[in-house]
Design an enzyme around this catalytic site. Structure first.
Site, short mmCIF file in Angstrom:
data_model
loop_
_atom_site.label_atom_id
_atom_site.label_comp_id
_atom_site.label_asym_id
_atom_site.label_seq_id
_atom_site.Cartn_x
_atom_site.Cartn_y
_atom_site.Cartn_z
N HIS A 176 26.21 -5.21 -26.25
CA HIS A 176 26.31 -6.67 -26.18
C HIS A 176 24.97 -7.39 -26.27
CE1 HIS A 176 30.45 -5.97 -25.33
NE2 HIS A 176 30.22 -5.46 -24.14
N ARG B 13 41.62 -43.87 -13.62
CA ARG B 13 41.77 -42.48 -14.09
C ARG B 13 42.61 -41.72 -13.09
NH1 ARG B 13 38.00 -40.35 -17.76
NH2 ARG B 13 39.33 -38.50 -17.55
N PRO C 163 26.28 -18.83 -16.32
CA PRO C 163 25.34 -19.92 -16.41
C PRO C 163 25.94 -21.29 -16.15
CG PRO C 163 25.65 -18.79 -18.50
CD PRO C 163 26.80 -18.51 -17.63
N GLU C 164 25.48 -21.92 -15.12
CA GLU C 164 25.62 -23.36 -15.01
C GLU C 164 24.21 -23.91 -15.21
OE1 GLU C 164 27.92 -25.22 -12.05
OE2 GLU C 164 29.37 -23.60 -11.89
N ARG D 182 31.05 -11.59 -23.46
CA ARG D 182 32.26 -12.30 -23.86
C ARG D 182 32.09 -13.09 -25.14
NH1 ARG D 182 34.90 -14.98 -18.60
NH2 ARG D 182 36.57 -15.36 -20.07
#
Length: 268
Positions: free
Chosen positions: A91, A149, A2-3, A110
């Site tokens: 799961h 940065r 998932p993004e 996971r």
DNA sequence: ACACTAACCTGCAAGC
DNA sequence: TGCTTGCAGGTTAGTG
């Protein structure tokens, strides 16, 4: 899996089945996730109506009458609507039965995901940057926050304090579309290029949402269907293959422990 | 404040 | 065939 586009796709997939419905029963089969699932979750939320679903960054927020549940899919999580008699899979950690007969199952091999209850604000949302598809996110913000940065631009745009929802896939794709090397120092990029980059981040995320997200391995939306943005990926997962633009070989390097694929000729 | 690393956990593919 | 190694969509906690 998932993004942001995958989370948005999941939200749109499950919303029709559960918004406005009463939570009849919640079963937690495995509460050891990123953070422990509240041991009293069932008694806290059973009987409440899910009034509203929303997304913030890669978090899904289920608004109830007296609080909210914050769900994150981590690296391997998914939410699906199933029929009550569907066989429980390995799961499947949490299932939620609704008053209309729908059942939501949270599946996460996971266990990097989370399912948190709070009567008030969620700490996880406290210090997040702007949504990438909002007007608050633009090239000027990237330019201003990147001055001095030294970090590479790819981890810079994946930093949730800079902008939320840009993960490894879409960061890679947006940098390719912008012609910017992922390892270029963030402080060493012009305003003009950041304006282009911000535009491409919005473009690539919006396009992925339209196509139902990117399916890698087993991503499916709330109805168990795959996403189709994978067919559009120009660099992610294509190290060693040919650049779609110049036909040169794509390079693969590590940045911040994440693999980063780019074209050394097209991206500078 | 910033830059960087290790860690959480399981499954899968590649290499030997 | 079977074992070992490395890698995977994310985020936080800890180091210097």
């Amino acid at each position: 899996m998932p993004e942001l586009p995958e989370v948005e796709t999941t939200l749109r997939g499950i919303e029709p089945a559960i918004a406005g419905q009463v939570i009849r029963r919640i079963k937690v089969h495995q509460g050891s996730l990123r953070w422990p699932v509240n041991a009293n979750l069932a008694q806290l939320v059973e009987g409440q109506t899910i009034t509203h679903l929303s997304r913030r960054a890669k978090y899904l927020l289920m608004q109830l009458e007296h609080g909210s549940m914050l769900v994150h899919l981590g690296m391997s999580g998914s939410l699906r609507i199933v029929q009550a008699n569907t066989q429980l899979r390995k799961h499947d950690h949490i299932e939620m039965q609704m008053s209309n007969g729908s059942t939501v199952r949270f599946h996460d091999p996971r266990r990097f995901g989370c399912w948190l209850w709070s009567e008030g604000a969620h700490q996880q949302l406290a210090h997040l940057g702007p949504e990438p598809l909002s007007e608050d996110f633009n090239g000027h913000r990237l330019y201003q926050l990147s001055r001095k940065r030294k970090v590479a631009v790819k981890p810079f745009i994946m930093d949730n304090k800079i902008v939320v929802g840009v993960g490894n896939i879409y960061a890679s794709e947006a940098l390719f579309r912008s012609g910017i090397r992922p390892d270029r120092g963030a402080g060493n990029i012009s305003l003009q290029r950041y304006i282009e980059l911000a535009g491409h981040i919005k473009e690539v995320l919006a396009a992925a949402i339209v196509q139902g997200g990117t399916t890698l391995r087993d991503f499916v939306n709330g109805n168990g269907e795959p996403g189709y943005f994978q067919q559009t990926l120009a660099v992610y997962g294509r190290g060693g293959e040919h650049c779609v633009a110049c036909k040169g070989l794509l390079k693969e390097i590590k940045l911040g422990q994440r693999s980063s694929v780019f074209c050394a000729r097209c991206q500078r």
